[in-house]
Design an enzyme around this catalytic site. Structure first.
Site, mmCIF file in Angstrom:
data_model
loop_
_atom_site.group_PDB
_atom_site.id
_atom_site.type_symbol
_atom_site.label_atom_id
_atom_site.label_comp_id
_atom_site.label_asym_id
_atom_site.label_seq_id
_atom_site.Cartn_x
_atom_site.Cartn_y
_atom_site.Cartn_z
ATOM 1 N N LEU A 29 29.028 49.577 45.735
ATOM 2 C CA LEU A 29 30.174 50.497 45.697
ATOM 3 C C LEU A 29 30.237 50.982 44.143
ATOM 4 O O LEU A 29 31.083 52.031 43.985
ATOM 5 C CB LEU A 29 31.211 49.982 46.371
ATOM 6 N N GLY A 30 30.053 50.053 43.347
ATOM 7 C CA GLY A 30 30.416 50.402 41.797
ATOM 8 C C GLY A 30 30.246 49.001 41.094
ATOM 9 O O GLY A 30 30.042 48.090 41.593
ATOM 10 N N GLY A 32 32.154 47.029 37.354
ATOM 11 C CA GLY A 32 33.192 47.085 36.384
ATOM 12 C C GLY A 32 32.961 45.990 35.187
ATOM 13 O O GLY A 32 31.571 45.651 34.921
ATOM 14 N N GLY A 33 33.513 45.588 34.432
ATOM 15 C CA GLY A 33 33.586 44.875 33.543
ATOM 16 C C GLY A 33 33.037 43.455 33.468
ATOM 17 O O GLY A 33 32.705 42.647 32.706
ATOM 18 N N GLY A 35 31.815 42.292 36.994
ATOM 19 C CA GLY A 35 31.040 42.262 38.213
ATOM 20 C C GLY A 35 30.487 43.457 38.970
ATOM 21 O O GLY A 35 31.093 44.682 38.749
ATOM 22 N N VAL A 37 30.040 45.561 42.491
ATOM 23 C CA VAL A 37 30.851 45.602 43.795
ATOM 24 C C VAL A 37 30.036 45.962 45.046
ATOM 25 O O VAL A 37 29.510 47.210 44.892
ATOM 26 C CB VAL A 37 32.214 46.325 43.778
ATOM 27 N N LYS A 51 32.719 41.426 45.232
ATOM 28 C CA LYS A 51 32.769 41.580 43.833
ATOM 29 C C LYS A 51 31.888 40.379 43.449
ATOM 30 O O LYS A 51 32.308 39.049 43.317
ATOM 31 C CB LYS A 51 33.670 41.533 43.160
ATOM 32 N N ASP A 162 44.420 46.347 32.824
ATOM 33 C CA ASP A 162 43.244 47.489 32.731
ATOM 34 C C ASP A 162 43.487 48.500 33.913
ATOM 35 O O ASP A 162 42.738 48.755 34.597
ATOM 36 C CB ASP A 162 41.997 47.007 32.894
#
Length: 456
Positions: A29-30, A32-33, A35, A37, A51, A162
């Site tokens: 799905l995407g 981030g900083g 981990g 997802v 995640k 964030d």
């Protein structure tokens, strides 16, 4: 606030591998900083977002457990819910200096509810298009309530640090949920803290954090202000804000929204209430991004203010609106110099006295009167003429008494509803639009007779 009796559950790493296709790109799905997802479907059919955490230097076992225990306590409809976790240590063989040795490998994952419509940044646009005002306001208020819960919902405040549109998810009802709480800061007090490392997203970080590494509860408030501007004025709103005074920015954005609200509804009270919400949210946002953090409101102050404007909006909408006189009439009564067996006409001048497009429909006893141009649409500040003709009557009423009335119903028209100023307007349509009705009396007056000469 959500009440979830069943807390997050322990999910094996093997099951997570299975439901995410071994953490395949297809399920991703995407990232981030902290981990990446992945979407997974549990054997029960429940969709979750997994995640899988990176190996993060400095995140020791004690710190991870402390922060995880705090996450376990978070339950609010505007915060993404933690539904499960995985923390396993495995022995894996690796090659080192030509020999195979066994090493401990930690697998950590946090599992959250899957939110259907994805992140807010995919739904942001300027005032002219995209989400309507009610939806945008619902998102703004939901984010505020979620952040208020994080800051004030327990004895240990949670600072997100964030907060940005990509970390706010929207469910199928457009309810916002604050996400990416996995490694937020948890503090036992609300005092200022100093950090040695700078992490976050430029544009959403306050100046005291960029310049002095200071973390307070006003950090998230600054981020919230930028997000509110994004939601109301689009991705370029924050940069526009920096190019003009606060008052100029409010007038520009509120003016743009007034145009859209004007085109979307003919209800004056609703337009005024929504426009007030736009202005109040902009004022809140501009206070949030003040360089002096002492001048920024707290999140509880913001929620209180939004509750106030909700109450005011309900009050505005519940009041019976004062009639708005779109049209002027000249004369205020229709006077017919009566003669038997003769058609007699009277001219009525209508004047649109507003900046709006107005439609009208005229009616009276059509067996007795004929109306030329009984309906129409008038441009702002224009005039038109309605000719009313009394059909020939065999005799005058007693004492010239006439009880007839002439009615003109009118209302404002949205530009999007018309292709030209020549459309068919019906009385039934105007009744549905709750248009105003003007009643003009019809008066018969005798024709003055020449004086009778008297013989000497």
């Amino acid at each position: 606030m959500e009440d979830k009796s069943e807390g997050p559950r322990d999910i094996s790493f093997a099951l997570l591998e299975k439901i995410t296709g071994n953490f395949s790109e297809k399920h991703k799905l995407g990232s981030g900083g902290y981990g990446e997802v992945y979407k997974g479907v549990m054997p029960t059919g429940e969709e979750i977002a997994v995640k899988k955490l990176y190996v993060i230097p400095g995140l020791d076992d004690v710190q991870f457990k402390k922060e995880f225990n705090n996450l376990m306590k978070v339950h609010h409809q505007n915060v993404v819910r933690l539904v499960g976790y995985c923390y396993e240590t495995k022995k894996k063989h690796i090659e080192r200096n030509g020999e195979f040795v066994f090493s401990n490998v930690e697998e950590r994952a946090l599992c959250f509810e899957h939110v259907q419509l994805g992140s807010l940044d995919k739904h942001i646009s300027d005032e002219s298009c995209g989400l309507d005002w009610d939806t945008r306001y619902k998102i703004i208020k939901g984010i505020c309530e979620g952040l208020n819960y994080l800051h004030n919902g327990s004895s240990n405040p949670i600072y997100h640090l964030d907060l940005k549109p990509s970390n706010i998810l929207l469910d199928k009802s457009m309810i916002p949920k604050i996400a990416d709480l996995g490694l937020s800061r948890f503090f036992a007090t609300t005092k200022t803290h100093i950090t040695s490392q700078i992490k976050g997203t430029l544009g959403y970080m306050p100046p005291e954090y960029i310049e002095r590494r200071q973390i307070t509860k006003k950090f998230d408030v600054f981020s919230l202000g930028v997000i509110i501007i994004d939601i109301i004025a689009g991705p370029s709103g924050y940069s526009k804000c920096a190019e003009m005074t606060s008052q100029q920015f409010i007038e520009l954005v509120q003016g743009n929204w007034k145009k859209r609200l004007h085109a979307a509804t003919s209800r004056y009270a609703s337009q005024e209430a929504d426009s007030l919400q736009v202005k109040t949210c902009l004022e809140i946002a501009l206070r949030c991004i003040d360089k002096d953090r002492a001048k920024r409101p707290t999140i509880s102050d913001i929620v209180d203010k939004m509750n106030e404007i909700d109450t005011l909006k309900m009050s505005l909408l519940s009041k019976r609106p004062e009639p708005r006189e779109f049209l002027g009439f000249d004369p205020l009564e229709l006077r017919f110099p009566f003669e038997t067996n003769k058609a007699i006409s009277c001219v009525l001048q209508l004047t649109n006295k507003s900046d709006d497009i107005v439609e009208f429909y005229a009616n009276t006893n059509k067996k007795k009167y004929q109306i030329h141009r009984d309906q129409g649409v008038m441009a702002p500040w224009s005039r038109c003429y309605v000719i009313v003709t009394l059909q020939p009557q065999g005799s005058a009423p007693p004492n010239m008494q006439c009880d007839d009335m002439f009615f003109v119903r009118s209302t404002r028209v949205r530009e999007t509803d018309i292709g030209s100023l020549d459309i068919n307007v019906t009385e039934q349509h105007l009744e549905k639009q709750m248009g105003e009705v003007k009643s003009l009396p019809i008066v018969f007056v005798p024709i003055p007779q020449p004086p009778t000469s008297i013989a000497d």
